[in-house]
Design a protein around this motif. Sequence first.
Motif: not given
Length: 188
Positions: A158, A166, A153-154, A122-123, A125-126, A170, A119
């Motif tokens: 997750t 992931a 996922y994005l 993911r944050q 990466t976004c 990233c 998670e």
Amino acid sequence: MKKTFEGYVRAQLKAKTGIDTASLRRLVPLALSNPELIELVFVFAQLRNKKYHLMSLVWGTPLEREYRAALHVMSEEGSLEAFLQSKRTPVEYRRIYTDFLHHPTKEAAQKKTDEKSIERLRQRTCKALEASGITRYRLCADLKLNAGNVYAYLAGNTKKVSLETAQRICDYAYDALDRAAHGEKPDE
């Protein structure tokens, strides 16, 4: 891998005594001096089918009466498992089985840690994808990843990617952000 009840009890004994032993001859004197071990030693002996050996070791000690009472209830209940779930059983004995049932395995604890890490990745990466101008489509094509899983996922699911994937996503997003910071266009 599931942990067995006997393995759990043995691990609890090791944690509370500091020694890794299956010897009742070593555990009984420790239980006599540490009330926290009384129920664990009893349950461990029952799991190992050593009730007679246990009773010979506690003969004439304060534990003899308590263990006799516990054996009486256990014989009426019919099995150790039934004894550990019975309302007639002292709570200290029942707690051992209840704690086992609610004790997470190492694998479950690791999975929870991985989910938190995924998670966080993911944050990050976004944010990096948004700042770099790289599209999700381009990310999937360059990394040869399933677009449906990456999009999910994005969007917040997750469970669609592993921790390693992931991390790859990233890393790619941050590489793209570095390239964008140095004036390179996303198409290059």
